[in-house]
Design an enzyme around this catalytic site. Structure first.
Site, PDB file in Angstrom:
ATOM      1  N   ASP A 144       0.826  -1.211   0.000  1.00 31.96           N
ATOM      2  CA  ASP A 144       0.000   0.000   0.000  1.00 31.96           C
ATOM      3  C   ASP A 144       0.856   1.255   0.000  1.00 31.96           C
ATOM      4  O   ASP A 144       2.081   1.192   0.167  1.00 31.96           O
ATOM      5  CB  ASP A 144      -0.949  -0.014   1.215  1.00 31.96           C
ATOM      6  CG  ASP A 144      -0.306  -0.603   2.465  1.00 31.96           C
ATOM      7  OD1 ASP A 144       0.938  -0.536   2.575  1.00 31.96           O
ATOM      8  OD2 ASP A 144      -1.022  -1.126   3.321  1.00 31.96           O
ATOM      9  N   ASN A 163      -7.251  -2.969  14.277  1.00 29.98           N
ATOM     10  CA  ASN A 163      -8.669  -3.171  13.933  1.00 29.98           C
ATOM     11  C   ASN A 163      -8.864  -4.370  12.991  1.00 29.98           C
ATOM     12  O   ASN A 163      -9.936  -4.558  12.442  1.00 29.98           O
ATOM     13  CB  ASN A 163      -9.254  -1.907  13.286  1.00 29.98           C
ATOM     14  CG  ASN A 163      -8.596  -1.572  11.955  1.00 29.98           C
ATOM     15  OD1 ASN A 163      -7.689  -2.266  11.507  1.00 29.98           O
ATOM     16  ND2 ASN A 163      -9.043  -0.508  11.314  1.00 29.98           N
ATOM     17  N   HIS A 166      -7.195  -4.941  10.117  1.00 29.00           N
ATOM     18  CA  HIS A 166      -6.958  -4.742   8.675  1.00 29.00           C
ATOM     19  C   HIS A 166      -5.699  -5.469   8.208  1.00 29.00           C
ATOM     20  O   HIS A 166      -4.784  -5.731   8.987  1.00 29.00           O
ATOM     21  CB  HIS A 166      -6.926  -3.245   8.303  1.00 29.00           C
ATOM     22  CG  HIS A 166      -5.724  -2.472   8.740  1.00 29.00           C
ATOM     23  ND1 HIS A 166      -5.751  -1.115   8.980  1.00 29.00           N
ATOM     24  CD2 HIS A 166      -4.441  -2.847   8.960  1.00 29.00           C
ATOM     25  CE1 HIS A 166      -4.550  -0.691   9.317  1.00 29.00           C
ATOM     26  NE2 HIS A 166      -3.737  -1.728   9.317  1.00 29.00           N
ATOM     27  N   GLU A 214      -9.626  -1.885   5.429  1.00 33.80           N
ATOM     28  CA  GLU A 214     -10.217  -1.635   6.741  1.00 33.80           C
ATOM     29  C   GLU A 214     -11.467  -2.503   6.925  1.00 33.80           C
ATOM     30  O   GLU A 214     -12.012  -3.025   5.939  1.00 33.80           O
ATOM     31  CB  GLU A 214     -10.591  -0.153   6.852  1.00 33.80           C
ATOM     32  CG  GLU A 214      -9.428   0.819   6.619  1.00 33.80           C
ATOM     33  CD  GLU A 214      -8.419   0.851   7.771  1.00 33.80           C
ATOM     34  OE1 GLU A 214      -8.344  -0.118   8.558  1.00 33.80           O
ATOM     35  OE2 GLU A 214      -7.689   1.857   7.867  1.00 33.80           O
TER      36      GLU A 214
HETATM   37  C1  F6R Z   1       1.548  -1.815   6.105  1.00 35.18           C
HETATM   38  C2  F6R Z   1       0.183  -2.309   6.175  1.00 35.18           C
HETATM   39  C3  F6R Z   1      -0.581  -2.398   7.442  1.00 35.18           C
HETATM   40  C4  F6R Z   1       0.267  -2.725   8.669  1.00 35.18           C
HETATM   41  C5  F6R Z   1      -0.582  -2.663   9.920  1.00 35.18           C
HETATM   42  C6  F6R Z   1       0.223  -2.896  11.166  1.00 35.18           C
HETATM   43  O1  F6R Z   1       2.013  -1.828   4.771  1.00 35.18           O
HETATM   44  O2  F6R Z   1      -0.361  -2.616   5.162  1.00 35.18           O
HETATM   45  O3  F6R Z   1      -1.588  -3.380   7.319  1.00 35.18           O
HETATM   46  O4  F6R Z   1       0.846  -3.975   8.523  1.00 35.18           O
HETATM   47  O5  F6R Z   1      -1.204  -1.412   9.998  1.00 35.18           O
HETATM   48  O6  F6R Z   1       1.103  -1.828  11.350  1.00 35.18           O
HETATM   49  P1  F6R Z   1       2.270  -1.912  12.419  1.00 35.18           P
HETATM   50  O7  F6R Z   1       3.114  -3.047  12.014  1.00 35.18           O
HETATM   51  O8  F6R Z   1       3.009  -0.608  12.313  1.00 35.18           O
HETATM   52  O9  F6R Z   1       1.605  -2.120  13.733  1.00 35.18           O
END
Ligand code: F6R
Length: 268
Positions: A67, A136, A138, A143
């Site tokens: 992303d 959450n 995702h 989301e």
């Molecule tokens: C990152 C992504 C997100 C993260 C998630 C967890 O490219 O797509 O899904 O993996 O938000 O983020 P962290 O690892 O910072 O807790």
């Protein structure tokens, strides 16, 4: 799903990296899916160590990011292009020209998403996708409520995600972009293998919903229950709300091999 609980964040990274390296080794044109954020940092450190030991040739690897924020120029320190260059490309020694990140500044964002899907298909699809999980539930920036059949597209970030990520933006939620481009859930599901890493108490609820909850859009990660080759590597805190932990001590999924292979590699 194969669930493995490791002692700490470093051990999570070592186990996950061994599984990733095994999935890439021997592929004529290996394709790696990379996530940003804090969760996979120890995995990237361990992958860099595997490369240093001469056990993986990073120059052959094509990589695709999950992303990117909309509206951040690539040189912005928190654009995923910058983060991926710093934390993944330079650390592991991937070829920059083979490392693809969505362009969140494209004039035509819809065409950018279609172009990205096309590039992934032309590369032969993702051999192994590294994932973190949002608090959450995702995956990527899909989301809660995302279509389970979604492909790469524009999404609005959940307020909770913007709050979680404010730590990368001087703790100021207003600096966190509102929109992003993200691989869709079906795009992620197309990867031949998936390695998801999570550590820390803040992930415990989402991890339990992913593994033990009903599979559905309320917890996008729970769709991974339908993927035949998923390895989940957790630390104790992230695993703390699992109700059926005793069932996960041995690889039970029909794929079976990822965990067993990575354990074997770990034991050597
Ligand atoms: C990152 C992504 C997100 C993260 C998630 C967890 O490219 O797509 O899904 O993996 O938000 O983020 P962290 O690892 O910072 O807790």
């Amino acid at each position: 799903m194969e669930i493995n609980v490791a002692a700490d964040e470093t051990a999570v990274g070592v186990l996950a990296a061994e599984a990733v390296a095994r999935a890439l080794r021997g592929r004529p044109a290996p394709v790696l899916g990379v996530a940003t954020g804090s969760s996979p940092l120890s995995t990237y450190d361990a992958l860099a160590e595997i490369v240093r030991r001469g056990e993986l040739d990073p120059s052959a690897v094509t990589a695709f990011a999950l992303d990117e924020y909309v509206g951040l120029p690539p040189e912005h320190p928190q654009s995923y292009r910058s983060v991926i260059t710093q934390e993944i490309v330079e650390k592991i020694g991937l070829a920059p020209e083979k490392t693809h990140v969505l362009n969140g500044m494209a004039d035509d964002l819809l065409s950018e998403c279609a172009r990205y899907e096309q590039a992934m298909a032309e590369a032969g699809g993702v051999d192994v996708q590294i994932l973190g999980i949002g608090s959450n539930g995702h995956i990527g920036f899909n989301e809660p409520g995302s279509s389970l059949a979604s492909r790469t597209r524009i999404k609005t970030l959940a307020p909770s995600t913007r709050r979680d990520n404010a730590r990368f933006f001087d703790d100021d939620i207003d600096q966190v972009p509102v929109h992003c481009l993200t691989q869709g859930i079906q795009t992620i599901m197309d990867a031949r293998r998936i390695v998801l890493v999570a550590h820390g108490e803040a992930k415990a609820e989402a991890v339990a919903a992913m593994i033990e909850g009903p599979s559905g859009a309320q917890c996008p990660a729970s769709v991974l229950q339908w993927h035949p080759r998923v390895l989940v590597v957790l630390d104790e805190a992230a695993a703390s709300l699992l109700k059926h932990r005793e069932y996960y001590d041995f690889a039970q999924s029909h794929s079976g091999d990822l965990l067993l292979e990575s354990r074997r590699a770990h034991d050597q």
